[in-house]
Design an enzyme around this catalytic site. Sequence first.
Site, PDB file in Angstrom:
ATOM      1  N   TRP A   1       0.841  -1.210   0.000  1.00 57.62           N
ATOM      2  CA  TRP A   1       0.000   0.000   0.000  1.00 57.62           C
ATOM      3  C   TRP A   1       0.860   1.236   0.000  1.00 57.62           C
ATOM      4  CZ3 TRP A   1      -2.901   0.879   5.327  1.00 57.62           C
ATOM      5  CH2 TRP A   1      -2.043   0.556   6.399  1.00 57.62           C
ATOM      6  N   ASN A   2       0.214   2.351  -0.369  1.00 55.48           N
ATOM      7  CA  ASN A   2       0.927   3.616  -0.531  1.00 55.48           C
ATOM      8  C   ASN A   2       0.174   4.745   0.156  1.00 55.48           C
ATOM      9  OD1 ASN A   2       2.962   2.815  -2.692  1.00 55.48           O
ATOM     10  ND2 ASN A   2       1.044   2.291  -3.707  1.00 55.48           N
TER      11      ASN A   2
ATOM     12  N   HIS B   1      -6.078  19.764  -7.573  1.00 51.13           N
ATOM     13  CA  HIS B   1      -6.262  20.112  -8.986  1.00 51.13           C
ATOM     14  C   HIS B   1      -5.188  19.423  -9.832  1.00 51.13           C
ATOM     15  CE1 HIS B   1      -9.315  23.281  -8.111  1.00 51.13           C
ATOM     16  NE2 HIS B   1      -8.784  23.080  -6.913  1.00 51.13           N
TER      17      HIS B   1
ATOM     18  N   HIS C   1      -9.687  16.415 -13.060  1.00 52.30           N
ATOM     19  CA  HIS C   1     -10.193  16.853 -11.756  1.00 52.30           C
ATOM     20  C   HIS C   1     -11.360  17.807 -11.877  1.00 52.30           C
ATOM     21  CE1 HIS C   1      -7.421  20.288 -12.546  1.00 52.30           C
ATOM     22  NE2 HIS C   1      -8.305  20.968 -11.843  1.00 52.30           N
TER      23      HIS C   1
ATOM     24  N   ASP D   1     -13.226  21.240 -10.533  1.00 55.22           N
ATOM     25  CA  ASP D   1     -13.141  22.532  -9.852  1.00 55.22           C
ATOM     26  C   ASP D   1     -14.490  22.775  -9.173  1.00 55.22           C
ATOM     27  OD1 ASP D   1     -10.650  22.978 -11.019  1.00 55.22           O
ATOM     28  OD2 ASP D   1     -11.343  24.586 -12.349  1.00 55.22           O
TER      29      ASP D   1
ATOM     30  N   HIS E   1     -13.494  27.160  -5.467  1.00 50.83           N
ATOM     31  CA  HIS E   1     -12.100  27.274  -5.929  1.00 50.83           C
ATOM     32  C   HIS E   1     -11.743  28.735  -6.209  1.00 50.83           C
ATOM     33  CE1 HIS E   1      -8.390  26.548  -7.995  1.00 50.83           C
ATOM     34  NE2 HIS E   1      -8.866  26.649  -9.206  1.00 50.83           N
TER      35      HIS E   1
ATOM     36  N   HIS F   1     -13.184  30.549 -14.737  1.00 47.35           N
ATOM     37  CA  HIS F   1     -13.093  30.447 -13.275  1.00 47.35           C
ATOM     38  C   HIS F   1     -13.928  31.546 -12.619  1.00 47.35           C
ATOM     39  CE1 HIS F   1      -9.595  27.934 -14.335  1.00 47.35           C
ATOM     40  NE2 HIS F   1      -9.762  27.395 -13.151  1.00 47.35           N
TER      41      HIS F   1
END
Length: 258
Positions: free
Chosen positions: A61-62, A69, A73, A75, A79, A207
Amino acid sequence: MSVLSELQSALSANRIEVVDLTAPLRDSTPVLRLPEPFANTINFQLEEISRYDERGPRWYWNNIHTGEHTGTHVDAPNHWLSGKDGNDVSQIPLRTLVAPAVVLDVSDRVAADPDFLLQIEDVRKWEAEHGALPDGGWLLYRTGWDVRSNDSESFLNVDDAGSHTPGVAAECAKWLAEESPIAGFGVETVGTDAGRAMELDPAFPCHELILGAGKCGLTQLRNLDRLPATGAMLVVSPLPIVGGSGSPARVYALVERS
Ligand code: MN
């Protein structure tokens, strides 16, 4: 037969295909690079906890290190300053995350001009051919940019004058935000705005205006060429990060095949 049973048999019979619109997440996944003096996001990174070794003899596992972002992904409205009182990424309505999607394709024009900006008349022309944009759904903006997505340099396309990637004119962003019925706007590039959107008025209009209107953004999509102009159903799965401004997301489209 119930609608869900019909869906299940259509999936089994490949009459409905599930198309993955997501870029794989790895340390080389391109991320936005803002100029000085702005702070930047980190690259995606795996940090190994154990791998069938003395740290964990039978398990692997990690930890993951990522920005919100990074890669494909979402927004969330919060944001941007203009949407700061809007939803965080955990609050985006599920009806927005599972919703109809349409595709507007300008890839031939972007091939001739990487700084191409979408205009209201382009959307109007699309509507004349395909009908109104979907109420509560997504407009996916196909620019052909996804072919560059495995190579950060050509994906970000930076020269001395800045980044050259396609986007949306300010007037058109305002129209998508305030007049159109969509709940979200999705792109193939690193962000919803053009590479040179700092020069527009307002700067970063997608945005500023789309998030400001409480709508969502979606970036680094691929395989939009496998979707019809209308009729796909989008499934967007961001992590429900409480207070988060966005999240890497797995994004699928359900597409009917005849
Ligand atoms: Mn973003």
